[in-house]
Design a protein around this motif. Structure first.
Motif, short mmCIF file in Angstrom:
data_model
loop_
_atom_site.label_atom_id
_atom_site.label_comp_id
_atom_site.label_asym_id
_atom_site.label_seq_id
_atom_site.Cartn_x
_atom_site.Cartn_y
_atom_site.Cartn_z
N LEU A 37 34.66 -58.12 -33.68
CA LEU A 37 35.22 -58.49 -35.44
C LEU A 37 36.05 -59.07 -35.23
N ALA A 38 36.62 -59.97 -34.14
CA ALA A 38 37.25 -61.28 -34.39
C ALA A 38 36.21 -62.37 -34.65
N THR A 39 35.56 -61.77 -33.74
CA THR A 39 34.05 -63.75 -34.29
C THR A 39 33.57 -63.07 -35.49
N ALA A 40 33.26 -61.83 -35.98
CA ALA A 40 32.99 -61.91 -37.13
C ALA A 40 33.48 -62.11 -38.44
N ILE A 41 35.33 -62.50 -38.06
CA ILE A 41 36.29 -62.84 -38.96
C ILE A 41 36.11 -64.88 -39.13
N SER A 42 35.71 -64.79 -37.79
CA SER A 42 36.11 -66.52 -37.27
C SER A 42 34.21 -67.10 -37.25
N ASP A 43 33.45 -66.72 -38.34
CA ASP A 43 32.05 -67.04 -38.38
C ASP A 43 31.57 -67.50 -37.32
N GLY A 44 31.21 -66.36 -36.47
CA GLY A 44 30.56 -66.70 -35.24
C GLY A 44 30.05 -65.78 -34.50
N THR A 212 37.93 -62.96 -46.98
CA THR A 212 38.81 -63.53 -47.02
C THR A 212 40.47 -64.06 -45.75
N MET A 213 39.70 -62.89 -44.83
CA MET A 213 40.47 -63.20 -43.44
C MET A 213 40.06 -63.95 -43.26
N SER A 214 39.01 -64.49 -42.76
CA SER A 214 38.85 -65.93 -42.68
C SER A 214 39.33 -67.00 -43.19
N ASP A 215 39.37 -67.22 -44.60
CA ASP A 215 40.02 -68.41 -44.69
C ASP A 215 41.47 -68.61 -44.47
N MET A 216 42.16 -66.75 -44.32
CA MET A 216 43.52 -66.89 -43.60
C MET A 216 43.76 -67.29 -42.10
N ALA A 217 42.72 -66.79 -41.30
CA ALA A 217 43.24 -67.05 -40.47
C ALA A 217 43.33 -68.84 -39.79
N ARG A 218 42.57 -69.59 -40.99
CA ARG A 218 42.42 -71.30 -40.53
C ARG A 218 44.15 -71.00 -40.92
N SER A 256 38.82 -72.53 -30.26
CA SER A 256 40.04 -73.12 -31.41
C SER A 256 39.45 -71.72 -32.02
N ARG A 257 38.57 -71.38 -32.99
CA ARG A 257 38.59 -70.52 -34.06
C ARG A 257 38.74 -69.07 -33.66
N ILE A 258 38.05 -68.71 -32.21
CA ILE A 258 38.81 -67.91 -32.43
C ILE A 258 40.05 -67.89 -32.20
N VAL A 259 40.45 -67.57 -31.11
CA VAL A 259 41.88 -68.09 -30.59
C VAL A 259 43.31 -67.90 -31.80
N MET A 260 42.34 -68.37 -33.00
CA MET A 260 43.44 -68.14 -34.64
C MET A 260 43.06 -67.40 -34.64
N THR A 261 41.65 -66.54 -35.03
CA THR A 261 42.18 -64.96 -35.96
C THR A 261 42.38 -63.77 -34.53
N TRP A 262 42.73 -64.46 -33.44
CA TRP A 262 42.98 -62.93 -32.64
C TRP A 262 44.66 -63.24 -32.67
N ALA A 263 45.51 -64.66 -32.96
CA ALA A 263 46.03 -64.42 -32.63
C ALA A 263 47.23 -63.84 -34.62
N ALA A 264 45.93 -63.67 -35.00
CA ALA A 264 46.31 -63.00 -36.65
C ALA A 264 45.74 -61.50 -36.11
N THR A 269 51.64 -66.20 -35.85
CA THR A 269 51.01 -66.99 -36.80
C THR A 269 51.31 -68.04 -36.25
N PHE A 270 50.98 -68.58 -34.95
CA PHE A 270 50.91 -69.06 -34.38
C PHE A 270 50.00 -68.56 -33.00
N VAL A 271 49.17 -69.53 -32.38
CA VAL A 271 48.00 -69.29 -31.20
C VAL A 271 49.03 -69.71 -29.79
N THR A 272 49.22 -68.45 -28.76
CA THR A 272 49.67 -68.61 -27.60
C THR A 272 48.86 -68.93 -26.11
N PRO A 273 49.31 -70.48 -25.28
CA PRO A 273 48.55 -70.51 -24.38
C PRO A 273 47.67 -68.79 -24.11
#
Length: 321
Positions: A37-44, A212-218, A256-264, A269-273
C-alpha cells in the motif's frame, strides 16, 4: 508544502482502513500489506517473489478491489507479445483510418502474473510505462492512468522456461518483497473460512484519494541528516567488495520516497532513521548485482544490505525538524 499534524492523523487512519480491508483476504501479513500500500501511494511498483500458493495474486486482487479504480490481470507466457500488453494500432476499413486498441496496461492497478515467463522483448515493453506512466505507440504517447501501480509476481523455484528480469527493469520496481507462508494461527483461521482469498472486497477509497495521499506524503519532513544517512547507505553498496553493481540514484530516490509515505502512514510528520532501516532491504536489495564469486559463496543481496545497516551509523537525532 509541509504536511500538517491533522492531515497526518487522517492519512494514518485512512491507511489503516485500507490495510484492514485487504487483511480480510490476506491474514497474518500486515507488514507486507502495508509495504504494498505504501508503494502504491508512493507512485511505485511492486515485485512479489514467492512460492506458489502464498497469496501473491490474492494480495494484488485485494488491493485492486480496495481502491475503486480500474484493474487488469496479465498472465505472462512465452508467446505473449509487447502489443498484447501495451495495445496495437489497427486499420478500420469502415472509417478508413487507423485506430488504437488499448492493451491491459491501461489501468490503475495492473497485476503482471509470472512476469519472468515472458520473453525479454515483452518484458521491455513495461520499461517506459513503469517509469513514465505513458505508452508510446506509432509515435503517439498516451497516459495509462493516475494512480498507476504494477504488481508483478514471479516464482523463485520454477526457472524452466523463464527469463530473468534485466537489471534495468528490476531497478524500476520500488520494492521487492515476499509474502511467505502464514503462521499456525492464521492458517487455522484460513482453514475455518475466516479469510477467503476469492471473496469480493468492498472499495474503501477512490483513486482520487490515493492521489491526494500521494501528494500529502510528499510534504513529510526529511531531515538533512536522514538524507545523508540514505546517501551513505547507498554509497556503501557501491563500495562493498561482494557487489559488482550498487544501488542507483533511482534506488536512492525510491527509498527516500517510500520512507516519507511510511512515516505519514504511522502518524508522523517527519522521517526517522528507523524508517530508513526498516525499508532499506525491500527498497534496495533487489537492485544489487553481486560478484559471481560472492554468489557462489552463498552471499545474498539481503545479507549485504543488513551488514551495511550494521556498519553505517545512523544519525543520533530522531529526524524531527
Amino acid at each position: 508544502m509541509t504536511i500538517a499534524p491533522e492531515q497526518t492523523a487522517w492519512f494514518a487512519e485512512t491507511f489503516s482502513l485500507l490495510a484492514d480491508n485487504v487483511e480480510q483476504a490476506i491474514l497474518g501479513k500486515r507488514h507486507v500489506v502495508e509495504l504494498v500500500l505504501a508503494t502504491a501511494i508512493s507512485d511505485g511498483h511492486v515485485l512479489l517473489e514467492d512460492f506458489p500458493g502464498t497469496g501473491k495474486t490474492a494480495l494484488a486482487r485485494s488491493i485492486a478491489q480496495t481502491v475503486k479504480g480500474t484493474s487488469t490481470r496479465i498472465q505472462f507466457t512465452p508467446d505473449l507479445l509487447p502489443g498484447d500488453v501495451t495495445g496495437i494500432t489497427v486499420y478500420d476499413q469502415k472509417k478508413g483510418e487507423f485506430e488504437f486498441h488499448a492493451g491491459p496496461i491501461f489501468a490503475n492497478i495492473v497485476l503482471a502474473d509470472e512476469i519472468n515467463r515472458a520473453s525479454p522483448k515483452t518484458q521491455s515493453a513495461l520499461l517506459e510505462v513503469m517509469e513514465e506512466s505513458n505508452v508510446t505507440t506509432d509515435g503517439v504517447t498516451r497516459p495509462v492512468g493516475d494512480p498507476f501501480l504494477v504488481i508483478a509476481t514471479q516464482n523463485p523455484i520454477e526457472q524452466g522456461g523463464t527469463y530473468r528480469l534485466p537489471e534495468a527493469q528490476l531497478d524500476r520496481f520500488m520494492i521487492k518483497t515476499s509474502i511467505g507462508y502464514p503462521d499456525e494461527a492464521a492458517t487455522l483461521r484460513i482453514l475455518q473460512g475466516v479469510a477467503n482469498p476469492k471473496r469480493e472486497l468492498s472499495s474503501i477509497v477512490t483513486t482520487d484519494t490515493i492521489v491526494t495521499m500521494s501528494d500529502m506524503a510528499r510534504g513529510v519532513y526529511v531531515n538533512p541528516l536522514v538524507s545523508d544517512y540514505i546517501m551513505r547507505i547507498v554509497d556503501a553498496t557501491r563500495r562493498a567488495t561482494e557487489v559488482r553493481l550498487g544501488v542507483s540514484v533511482r534506488g536512492a530516490l525510491a527509498l527516500s520516497r517510500i520512507v516519507m509515505t511510511w512515516a505519514a502512514a504511522h502518524g508522523r510528520t517527519f522521517v526517522t532513521p528507523d524508517d530508513v532501516r526498516e525499508l532499506a532491504v525491500p527498497a534496495l536489495a533487489h537492485r544489487l548485482v553481486l560478484e559471481p564469486e560472492a554468489e557462489f559463496d552463498g552471499v545474498t543481496a539481503i545479507a549485504v544490505i543488513n551488514q551495511i545497516l550494521l556498519d553505517v551509523a545512523p544519525p543520533r537525532e530522531n529526524g524531527a525538524a
